[in-house]
Scaffold this motif. Structure first.
Motif, mmCIF file in Angstrom:
data_model
loop_
_atom_site.group_PDB
_atom_site.id
_atom_site.type_symbol
_atom_site.label_atom_id
_atom_site.label_comp_id
_atom_site.label_asym_id
_atom_site.label_seq_id
_atom_site.Cartn_x
_atom_site.Cartn_y
_atom_site.Cartn_z
ATOM 1 N N ASP A 15 0.986 -1.072 0.031
ATOM 2 C CA ASP A 15 0.133 0.127 -0.217
ATOM 3 C C ASP A 15 0.882 1.182 0.026
ATOM 4 N N PHE A 42 -8.207 -3.643 -9.085
ATOM 5 C CA PHE A 42 -8.601 -4.731 -8.343
ATOM 6 C C PHE A 42 -8.429 -4.375 -6.879
ATOM 7 N N PRO A 43 -9.411 -4.541 -5.769
ATOM 8 C CA PRO A 43 -10.806 -4.797 -6.171
ATOM 9 C C PRO A 43 -11.120 -3.701 -7.216
ATOM 10 N N ARG A 45 -14.422 -2.084 -7.254
ATOM 11 C CA ARG A 45 -15.663 -1.795 -6.337
ATOM 12 C C ARG A 45 -16.878 -1.547 -6.959
ATOM 13 N N VAL A 67 -13.133 -13.747 2.611
ATOM 14 C CA VAL A 67 -12.536 -12.341 2.176
ATOM 15 C C VAL A 67 -11.569 -12.995 0.807
ATOM 16 N N TYR A 71 -12.452 -11.623 -3.080
ATOM 17 C CA TYR A 71 -11.343 -10.770 -3.874
ATOM 18 C C TYR A 71 -11.065 -11.511 -5.102
ATOM 19 N N ARG A 75 -11.948 -11.049 -9.583
ATOM 20 C CA ARG A 75 -11.059 -10.981 -10.525
ATOM 21 C C ARG A 75 -11.956 -11.786 -11.844
ATOM 22 N N ARG A 96 -2.881 -4.050 -9.205
ATOM 23 C CA ARG A 96 -3.012 -5.161 -8.472
ATOM 24 C C ARG A 96 -3.907 -6.205 -9.385
ATOM 25 N N SER A 100 -1.691 -10.042 -5.389
ATOM 26 C CA SER A 100 -2.354 -9.303 -4.255
ATOM 27 C C SER A 100 -3.283 -10.361 -3.153
ATOM 28 N N GLY A 101 -4.032 -10.842 -3.845
ATOM 29 C CA GLY A 101 -4.806 -11.865 -3.290
ATOM 30 C C GLY A 101 -3.881 -12.855 -2.400
ATOM 31 N N TYR A 104 -1.700 -10.993 0.561
ATOM 32 C CA TYR A 104 -2.513 -10.460 1.581
ATOM 33 C C TYR A 104 -3.273 -11.569 2.498
ATOM 34 N N SER A 105 -3.792 -12.652 1.671
ATOM 35 C CA SER A 105 -4.270 -13.936 2.644
ATOM 36 C C SER A 105 -3.252 -14.527 3.319
ATOM 37 N N ASP A 148 -7.436 2.275 5.251
ATOM 38 C CA ASP A 148 -8.268 1.152 5.424
ATOM 39 C C ASP A 148 -7.677 0.103 6.556
ATOM 40 N N TYR A 150 -6.102 -2.634 6.356
ATOM 41 C CA TYR A 150 -4.813 -3.235 6.224
ATOM 42 C C TYR A 150 -3.647 -2.344 6.082
ATOM 43 N N GLU A 151 -4.061 -1.162 6.263
ATOM 44 C CA GLU A 151 -2.894 -0.353 5.982
ATOM 45 C C GLU A 151 -2.289 0.185 7.353
HETATM 46 P P1 DGP Z 1 -6.687 -0.710 -3.092
HETATM 47 O O1 DGP Z 1 -8.116 -0.341 -3.628
HETATM 48 O O2 DGP Z 1 -5.522 -1.058 -3.982
HETATM 49 O O3 DGP Z 1 -6.203 0.354 -1.854
HETATM 50 O O4 DGP Z 1 -6.946 -2.024 -1.987
HETATM 51 C C1 DGP Z 1 -8.065 -1.912 -1.151
HETATM 52 C C2 DGP Z 1 -7.209 -2.776 -0.111
HETATM 53 O O5 DGP Z 1 -7.405 -4.415 -0.317
HETATM 54 C C3 DGP Z 1 -5.930 -2.720 0.392
HETATM 55 O O6 DGP Z 1 -5.400 -2.763 1.684
HETATM 56 C C4 DGP Z 1 -5.183 -4.229 -0.121
HETATM 57 C C5 DGP Z 1 -6.300 -4.951 -0.143
HETATM 58 N N1 DGP Z 1 -6.508 -5.973 -1.195
HETATM 59 C C6 DGP Z 1 -6.330 -5.662 -2.476
HETATM 60 N N2 DGP Z 1 -6.483 -6.872 -3.271
HETATM 61 C C7 DGP Z 1 -6.413 -7.810 -2.319
HETATM 62 C C8 DGP Z 1 -6.830 -9.253 -2.453
HETATM 63 O O7 DGP Z 1 -6.941 -9.797 -3.397
HETATM 64 N N3 DGP Z 1 -7.065 -9.873 -1.250
HETATM 65 C C9 DGP Z 1 -7.012 -9.187 -0.230
HETATM 66 N N4 DGP Z 1 -7.054 -9.984 1.100
HETATM 67 N N5 DGP Z 1 -6.589 -8.164 0.211
HETATM 68 C C10 DGP Z 1 -6.523 -7.422 -1.044
#
Ligand code: DGP
Length: 210
Positions: A15, A42-43, A45, A67, A71, A75, A96, A100-101, A104-105, A148, A150-151
Motif C-alpha cells: 500500500d 482490483f478490487p 468496487r 474474504v 477478492y 477478478r 493489483r 495481491s490476493g 494479503y491472505s 483502511d 490493512y494499512e
Molecule cells: P486498494 O483499492 O488497492 O487500496 O486495495 C484495497 C485494500 O484491499 C488494500 O488494503 C489491499 C487489499 N487487497 C487488494 N487486493 C486484495 C486481495 O486480492 N486480497 C486481499 N485479502 N486483500 C486485497
C-alpha cells in the motif's frame, strides 16, 4: 493464434507504493503514443462483489477464507472481459491482480496452497511490475491519507515479505517507487512499448499458481 493483441500488465506493491497513480499515468502515456489502453483496478468496487469487499474494508466482519474468495471472485467476474479486451488489441493496466490476493491472505494466516488455487486459470499477465518502496517510506506517505483496515506497518511488513518471495521466483520487473510519479510511469511505459511488438504476437496464457 492471436496476432497483435493487447498486453495484460499488472502493477503490484505494498500500500502507498503508487500503483493507482502509475496505472492512470501509464494509460495516458500509452494513449499519447497511439497504444490503446485501459486501467483495471482490483478490487473493482463497481461490481456487486466489489461492493461487499468495500464494506469489509470499512469494518464488516467476514471469515478470512470468505474474504479471499471474494477478492478472487472479483477478478473472475471480469476475466472474460479482460480476454475480449486484449483480443481487440487493447492493453490493460491492472492495479493489483491475483498476487495481491495471495500475499494479503497468506499475511492473514491462510494456507499458501489453498490461496493459490482460487486464482489459477485467470489470464496470465504479460509483465508484472513490482513497485518497490520501503515500509518507512510507505508509512511517511500514509500520514497524509485516508487508510483502511490493512494499512498499518505491522500488517504491511508481512505483505512485503510475501511479495519479496514472488518477486524473485516469478521474475517480476522491479521499479524504484521512490522516484517521482512521472518517472515511475515513464519507466513502466517505455518497458511496455519495448516489449509490445514481441508479446502482442503470442497467445494469451493462463495463470498457473498451483
Ligand atoms: P486498494 O483499492 O488497492 O487500496 O486495495 C484495497 C485494500 O484491499 C488494500 O488494503 C489491499 C487489499 N487487497 C487488494 N487486493 C486484495 C486481495 O486480492 N486480497 C486481499 N485479502 N486483500 C486485497
Amino acid at each position: 493464434m492471436n496476432t497483435n493483441r493487447g498486453l495484460l500488465i499488472v502493477l503490484e506493491g505494498i500500500d502507498q507504493s503508487g500503483k493507482s497513480s502509475a496505472a492512470q499515468r501509464v494509460c495516458e502515456m500509452l494513449e499519447k503514443k497511439g497504444i490503446q489502453s485501459i486501467k483495471q483496478p482490483f478490487p473493482d468496487r463497481s461490481t456487486d462483489i466489489g461492493k461487499l469487499i468495500d464494506e469489509f474494508l470499512h469494518g464488516k466482519n467476514l471469515p478470512q477464507q470468505v474474504v479471499h474468495l471474494l477478492y478472487s471472485a472479483n477478478r473472475w467476474e471480469v476475466a472474460q472481459k479482460i480476454k475480449e479486451t486484449l483480443e481487440k488489441g487493447i492493453t490493460i493496466i491492472c492495479d493489483r491482480y491475483a498476487f495481491s490476493g495471495i500475499v494479503y491472505s497468506i499475511a492473514n494466516g491462510l494456507d499458501e496452497r489453498w490461496c493459490n488455487s482460487a486464482d489459477s486459470g485467470l489470464p496470465k499477465p504479460d509483465i508484472v511490475f513490482f513497485l518497490e518502496l520501503s515500509l518507512e517510506d510507505a508509512e511517511q506517505r500514509r500520514k497524509t491519507m485516508k487508510t483502511d483496515r490493512y494499512e498499518n506497518i505491522k500488517f504491511q511488513s508481512k505483505v512485503k515479505c510475501e511479495y519479496e518471495k514472488f518477486k524473485d521466483s516469478m521474475k517480476w520487473t522491479c521499479i524504484d517507487a521512490r522516484q517521482s510519479k512521472e518517472e515511475v510511469a515513464l519507466e513502466i511505459t517505455s518497458i511496455i512499448e519495448q516489449q509490445l511488438p514481441q508479446l502482442s504476437n503470442q497467445p494469451i496464457k493462463t495463470l498457473d499458481l498451483i
